[in-house]
Enzyme design. Structure first.
Site, PDB file in Angstrom:
ATOM      1  N   ALA A  91       0.848  -1.288  -0.099  1.00 22.78           N
ATOM      2  CA  ALA A  91      -0.127   0.170   0.073  1.00 22.78           C
ATOM      3  C   ALA A  91       0.763   1.102   0.202  1.00 22.78           C
ATOM      4  O   ALA A  91       1.879   1.288   0.645  1.00 22.78           O
ATOM      5  CB  ALA A  91      -0.935  -0.222   1.300  1.00 22.78           C
ATOM      6  N   SER A 133       2.398  -2.351   4.339  1.00 20.70           N
ATOM      7  CA  SER A 133       2.448  -0.828   4.081  1.00 20.70           C
ATOM      8  C   SER A 133       3.640  -0.503   3.369  1.00 20.70           C
ATOM      9  O   SER A 133       4.700  -1.423   3.424  1.00 20.70           O
ATOM     10  CB  SER A 133       2.405  -0.211   5.458  1.00 20.70           C
ATOM     11  OG  SER A 133       3.691  -0.441   6.137  1.00 20.70           O
ATOM     12  N   ASP A 134       3.796   0.606   2.620  1.00 20.98           N
ATOM     13  CA  ASP A 134       5.025   1.040   2.173  1.00 20.98           C
ATOM     14  C   ASP A 134       5.620   1.403   3.632  1.00 20.98           C
ATOM     15  O   ASP A 134       5.190   1.615   4.763  1.00 20.98           O
ATOM     16  CB  ASP A 134       4.996   2.099   1.477  1.00 20.98           C
ATOM     17  CG  ASP A 134       6.466   2.594   0.647  1.00 20.98           C
ATOM     18  OD1 ASP A 134       7.411   1.960   0.964  1.00 20.98           O
ATOM     19  OD2 ASP A 134       6.367   3.158  -0.351  1.00 20.98           O
ATOM     20  N   TRP A 135       7.344   1.689   3.586  1.00 18.49           N
ATOM     21  CA  TRP A 135       7.892   1.787   4.892  1.00 18.49           C
ATOM     22  C   TRP A 135       7.770   2.999   5.586  1.00 18.49           C
ATOM     23  O   TRP A 135       8.053   4.374   4.956  1.00 18.49           O
ATOM     24  CB  TRP A 135       9.310   1.743   4.485  1.00 18.49           C
ATOM     25  CG  TRP A 135      10.168   0.312   4.594  1.00 18.49           C
ATOM     26  CD1 TRP A 135      11.042  -0.131   5.125  1.00 18.49           C
ATOM     27  CD2 TRP A 135       9.280  -0.804   3.958  1.00 18.49           C
ATOM     28  NE1 TRP A 135      11.286  -1.527   5.193  1.00 18.49           N
ATOM     29  CE2 TRP A 135      10.202  -2.013   4.286  1.00 18.49           C
ATOM     30  CE3 TRP A 135       8.300  -1.353   3.253  1.00 18.49           C
ATOM     31  CZ2 TRP A 135      10.007  -3.276   4.095  1.00 18.49           C
ATOM     32  CZ3 TRP A 135       8.392  -2.665   2.963  1.00 18.49           C
ATOM     33  CH2 TRP A 135       9.079  -3.685   3.287  1.00 18.49           C
TER      34      TRP A 135
END
Ligand code: BGC
Length: 754
Positions: A198, A231-233
């Site tokens: 995401a 999630s993206d970081w």
């Protein structure tokens, strides 16, 4: 291996705290472990065009990673239009991931190139969702065939780096469905990626990683995604909202903070424990998939991968122009070749940011040219400019005299460091001034100038291309790109890349020009679906090089298009057959592109859209007969009224050729479909009611039954009220309009039945 029952047992055995701990990272690059139950961590690593395995999995850093093959970036691979090639590259990426102990490779990136300014365009495949989807799916299949998961990113509408953590991409649903989600949809529904990542940004006000419509309604319920969403970081702002929306794994580790918030939310009744269980089950399923990877990891075959990277780079380069067939060069010629430009010696082959690979080795074009040249070809080299961009008159003078002494000058130009990068966007699309000054000076003393470009996002060529006889767009082409460029220059490889992104005449012509990068809080996708060629074609604007364009050292002729339609509506299939003949002197590959436009539609639609393509190798003098099938979805638009893809029956223009603006074959096909029933409510207008084939006559009857009404007798009056909602007209007629008869047509689903 755990099956569903086994996962249920593990869930049973885990405490709430342990379960919550599994829903965020165990470190910067791995999932969490629960030693008590033997749940081991899985390593997640960037991606997308090489394995960036950090030696230290505990800490977040972009420092040197373990050596790996740097394949051509997505900007290059997208220009290959070759799904088989991308699967091969995917397999190599998967093999290197396995050998490095990586469970999930963080890629591919299938975001749409909305504007050439996006700093990460080099990590994305195309301005077109069909290419992004088909090539993205091919990469996923290859990676996963090696028992490594892919992570399709950045879901969704992550089309700029400016304000990427908080910007809200404001786009209507049709635009999202047809342009920004369609590529993801194809990857998810045809290649079953183990994970989806995401994005950082918001979509219409809601963070992607916390967006229930995106992560649950669309991704899982509509597309049937059964993998894990991470999630993206650092993309999660509120882990409770994220879990409720359908996010399974927050990355990276949060030091236990997110787990604690999840536990509190469950204890306080703000989050159902079932939501946690569902996400944990998906984490466990991912770990199962990792554990089930077939066979031993083995060593990566870096020599073979280097050769593949070279072939892939050659397949991806786009020959933009080639006046008087100046290319290919004859390696046996008795002449002097001036190789000019620091990039020939110090290649620019990848972009900056999380995708940066510590390449096993790097080939430069200068060595490749020297190696390919015969004994009579004399080669000089002058750097011509400094990579820093600063002017250096001595370097320029030296390059000009080398060009003067040569029959042909090959000038290597490209974008400076910091242009193709994660975290920021470009402010313009120009090459550095110092490079263009060099080009002009060289062109003054030498008529035979060939430019080789190295850039991840497109650059403006209109103001300088007249100084060249040929331009080879090499992109950021990976560690073996130098050899590939030499192969192409000398005809050991025949150019067969095609533009997956339009090269505009100027930045001001680009579709998002007035709507980019937004005001910091939001960016409005005001151009709607008119992205890339859809925009230039709708406005009939000239461009430097159109979408799909690319030359070859041979020429292809198109003939004998045969189009038939079978079935109707959702079952309709348009079958196409055509012949492509290689009419030139060498074997080559053509990218056959099928475009479709709806001749008449109830909504505005792009003039034409790419719906199918195939890259085909044809020996000289030979022909290939090709078949394509278009399905209902290829002819449909997303209807916000019907909340689904809608096929309107009627005529469609199918046109086929070697670029979006060179389509020698055209056919009009008529596709039957049942009339489109619009959901009618009291808010629907009189015009909409009258246009409905079933309800229209009934309403017309009710209107003419109103004695003495001008509505019944005067067509002009009726036309005036066509834009009025039916519900407003009734009181205006003093309730004389009796709608009892039309009641049966009121849409039950909307609840507006009274
Ligand atoms: C990037 C992702 C990447 C992640 C891990 C983020 O900043 O947007 O593409 O996979 O970092 O490095």
């Amino acid at each position: 291996m755990r099956d569903k029952a086994r996962i249920a047992d593990v869930l049973e055995a885990l405490t709430l705290e342990e379960k919550a701990s599994l829903l965020s990272g165990g470190g910067a690059w791995e999932t969490a472990a629960v030693e008590r139950l033997g749940i081991a961590p899985a390593v997640l690593t960037d991606g997308p065009h090489g394995v960036r395995r950090q030696a230290d999995a505990e800490h977040f850093s972009l420092d040197a990673s373990l050596p790996a093959t740097c394949f051509p970036t997505a900007a290059a691979l997208g220009s290959s239009w070759d799904a088989d090639l991308l699967t091969e590259v995917g397999e190599a990426l998967g093999a290197e991931s396995r050998a490095a102990g990586v469970a999930v490779l963080l890629g591919p990136g299938v975001n749409i190139k909305r504007t050439p300014l996006c700093g990460r365009n080099f990590e994305y495949l195309s301005e077109d969702p069909v290419i992004s989807g088909q090539l993205g799916a091919a990469l996923v299949r290859g990676i996963q065939r090696r028992g490594v998961g892919a992570s399709v990113k950045h879901f969704a509408a992550n089309n700029q780096e400016t304000g990427r953590m908080q910007i809200s991409a404001e786009a209507d649903e049709r635009t999202l469905r047809e342009i920004y989600l369609a590529g993801f949809e194809h990857v998810v529904t045809t290649a079953a990626p183990w994970t989806v990542m995401a994005a950082y940004n918001k979509i219409n006000g809601v963070h992607a990683a916390q967006n229930g419509w995106l992560l649950t309604s669309v991704l899982r319920e509509e597309w049937g995604f059964d993998g894990l969403v991470m999630s993206d970081w650092g993309a999660v702002w509120d882990p409770v909202a994220a879990a409720a929306a359908g996010l399974d794994l927050e990355m990276p580790a949060t030091g236990g903070a997110s787990a604690a918030r999840l536990v509190d939310a469950v204890k306080e009744g703000r989050l159902q424990e079932a939501v946690i269980d569902r996400a944990v089950a998906r984490v466990l399923t991912l770990l199962d998939r990792v554990a089930a990877a077939p066979g031993p990891a083995g060593e990566a075959d870096f020599a073979r991968h280097h050769a593949l990277a070279r072939r892939a780079a050659a397949e991806s380069a786009v020959l933009l122009k080639n006046e008087d067939a100046i290319l290919p060069l004859d390696p046996a010629a008795r002449m002097t070749l001036a190789v000019i430009g620091e990039f020939a010696r110090t290649p620019k082959f990848q972009g900056a940011g999380s995708s940066q690979v510590n390449a096993i080795r790097v080939d430069n074009a200068l060595d490749g040219i020297r190696e390919a040249a015969g004994e009579h070809l004399r080669i000089s080299f002058s750097p011509g400019f400094l990579l820093s961009g600063a002017d250096d008159p001595a370097l320029l003078a030296e390059a000009v005299s080398a060009a003067e002494a040569a029959e042909t000058a090959i000038v290597f130009l490209g974008l400076p460091d910091g242009a193709d990068t994660e975290g920021s966007d470009r402010a313009h699309i120009d090459l550095p001034d110092a490079q263009l000054r060099l080009l002009r000076a060289v062109a003054e003393v030498n008529r035979n100038v060939v430019v080789v470009l190295a850039n991840g996002g497109v650059v403006e060529v209109a103001t300088w291309e007249q100084h060249t006889r040929a331009i080879l767009e090499g992109w950021l082409n990976g560690q073996a790109g130098g050899g590939a460029v030499a192969d192409l220059l000398f005809g050991r490889a025949n150019p067969c890349g095609r533009l997956a992104e339009t090269i505009p005449l100027r930045l001001a012509d680009t579709p998002a020009y007035l709507n980019f990068p937004g005001d910091g809080a939001a960016v409005r996708y005001g151009e709607r679906l008119y992205v890339g060629y859809r925009y230039y074609d709708a406005k009939d604007l000239p461009v430097s090089y159109p979408f799909g364009h690319g030359l070859s050292y041979t020429t292809f002729a198109y003939s004998d298009l045969h189009a038939v339609v079978d079935g109707e509506g959702e079952e309709a299939v348009v079958r196409l057959q055509l012949t492509v003949t290689n009419e030139g002197q060498v074997s080559g590959k053509e990218v056959v592109q099928v475009y479709v436009g709806d001749v008449a539609s109830s909504v505005d639609r792009p003039v034409r859209e790419l719906k199918a393509f195939a890259k085909v190798e044809i020996a000289l003098g030979r022909s290939a007969r090709l078949n394509f099938e278009l399905r209902a979805r290829d002819l449909s638009f997303w209807s916000p009224v019907h909340r689904r893809w809608v096929l309107e029956g009627g005529d469609f223009e199918v046109s086929i050729g070697g670029s979006s603006r060179d389509r020698p074959l055209t056919a009009t096909v008529t596709v039957p479909a049942p009339p489109l029933a619009t959901p009618l409510t009291l808010a629907s207008t009189i015009g909409e009611w009258l246009a409905d084939p079933a309800a229209g006559p009934v309403l017309r009857q009710a209107i003419s039954a109103m004695p003495g009404s001008a509505l019944a007798s005067d067509p002009t009056v009726l036309r005036m009220v066509e834009s009025l909602p039916l519900g407003h007209l009734i009181p205006m007629t003093g309730s004389r309009l009796d709608i009892t008869g039309v009641g049966q047509f009121l849409d039950q689903a909307t609840g507006e039945t009274s």
